[in-house]
Design an enzyme around this catalytic site. Structure first.
Site, short mmCIF file in Angstrom:
data_model
loop_
_atom_site.label_atom_id
_atom_site.label_comp_id
_atom_site.label_asym_id
_atom_site.label_seq_id
_atom_site.Cartn_x
_atom_site.Cartn_y
_atom_site.Cartn_z
CE LYS A 54 -3.98 -2.34 2.17
NZ LYS A 54 -4.50 -2.88 3.49
CD GLN A 98 -3.41 -4.28 6.47
OE1 GLN A 98 -3.22 -3.42 5.65
NE2 GLN A 98 -4.29 -5.45 6.31
CG ASP A 121 -9.89 0.28 4.60
OD1 ASP A 121 -9.83 -0.12 3.37
OD2 ASP A 121 -8.96 0.07 5.37
#
Ligand code: NDP
Length: 289
Positions: A54, A98, A121
């Site tokens: 990422k 994460q 997200d």
């Protein structure tokens, strides 16, 4: 029949190139460089790989990336203090924590602490609600990538029957909302669903998000169906090495489906590309607020 192979790798390249153009346009018109903050708690090897990818891809499209690598025993108070700090930082437009978090940390509380405008997200309750009410919040990256992949082979999907196997909050449920918003007739299946093979066979669009290697057999697939395989499973081979497979028996399914995503090279690459697109969108919205 041999199914069309829908390449997530190729589409992700295209999307990343579009995002890179968008980043330089935003910079030249507003002086703003989109910034993504990635938070990793602990040393889970798979999470470390995802986070490295990422960060690399964020920088490759010209965005600013900051990463916060915290010890596995970081307290909830310390993590929430970091989220507060990132929420307040005007150079940060997207915040990604994460998952999974270590067991002593409650993911829901951490996600709810993120400013929904920076929740790239799309996991914050406000963005979840927005998706189910056809609002304009952020959409979780994996289902969003799947929708883009689907639209490369068929634009108008209104009225088609979509069966989604898996009801997680990060894949199955938001995928259902997205397809409902596209006027599909949506069925969500899960571990308690009865007669799953027969149900799958009624699907014009079949989304597999289970996490069980090659569970979905060719006989479960309606001839000509579009199959999106989200599963990522590592299986052992006879020579002792391992390889990645999806939730669908891909080779056999090729003979039945109309179009299918491979694993690897399907929804996986699209997930990060959609994260970048969401971060650009967050920065654009904040720049014009
Ligand atoms: P979860 O474990 O959170 O959810 C799995 C879902 O599958 C659950 O709803 C579960 O049902 C259902 N399920 C389990 N066994 C069966 C069964 N025998 N029959 C029918 N349904 C079943 O997984 P995720 O949604 O997080 O991930 C699914 C897969 O997608 C994994 O392989 C994961 O690695 C992959 N993934 C890939 C991403 C990408 O970027 N391509 C991103 C995220 C995930 P129940 O709710 O009843 O337990």
């Amino acid at each position: 029949m041999t199914a069309i192979r829908i390449s997530g790798t190729a589409l992700a390249d295209t999307l990343r190139a579009e995002v890179a153009q968008g980043v330089s346009r935003l910079q030249s018109t507003t002086g703003v460089t989109p910034g993504l903050a990635v938070v990793l708690v602990g040393e889970d090897p798979a999470s470390q790989v995802y986070v490295r990818n990422k960060i690399k891809q964020t920088e490759a499209v010209g965005m600013r990336s900051t990463h916060h690598l915290l010890a596995a025993d970081t307290s909830a108070t310390a993590l929430l203090a970091l989220i507060d700090q990132l929420n307040a930082d005007p150079a940060v437009h997207g915040i990604l924590v994460q998952l999974p978090l270590p067991p002593h940390l409650e993911a829901k509380a951490v996600i709810e602490a993120i400013d929904p405008r920076k929740d790239v997200d799309g996991f914050h309750t406000q963005n979840v609600g927005s998706l189910w009410t056809e609002g304009c919040g952020f959409v979780p990256c994996t289902p969003l990538g799947c929708l883009h992949l689907l639209q490369t082979v068929r634009r108008d999907i209104a009225g088609l029957h979509a069966v989604i196997v898996g009801r997680s909050t990060i894949v199955g449920r938001p995928m259902a909302a997205l397809l409902l918003n596209e006027s599909c007739t949506v069925t969500i299946a899960h571990s308690k669903t009865q007669a799953l093979p027969a149900l799958c066979k009624t699907a014009d669009i079949l989304v597999a998000a289970v996490g069980r290697p090659q569970m979905i057999k060719a006989e479960w697939i309606k001839p000509g169906a579009i199959v999106l395989d989200v599963g990522i499973n590592r299986i052992a081979q006879s020579d002792g090495s391992t390889r990645l497979v999806g939730d669908v028996d891909f080779e056999a399914a090729l003979a039945v489906a109309g179009a299918i995503t491979p694993v690897p090279g399907g929804p996986g690459p699209m997930t990060i590309a959609c994260l970048l697109a969401n971060t650009l969108e967050a920065a654009t919205r904040m720049a014009s607020a």
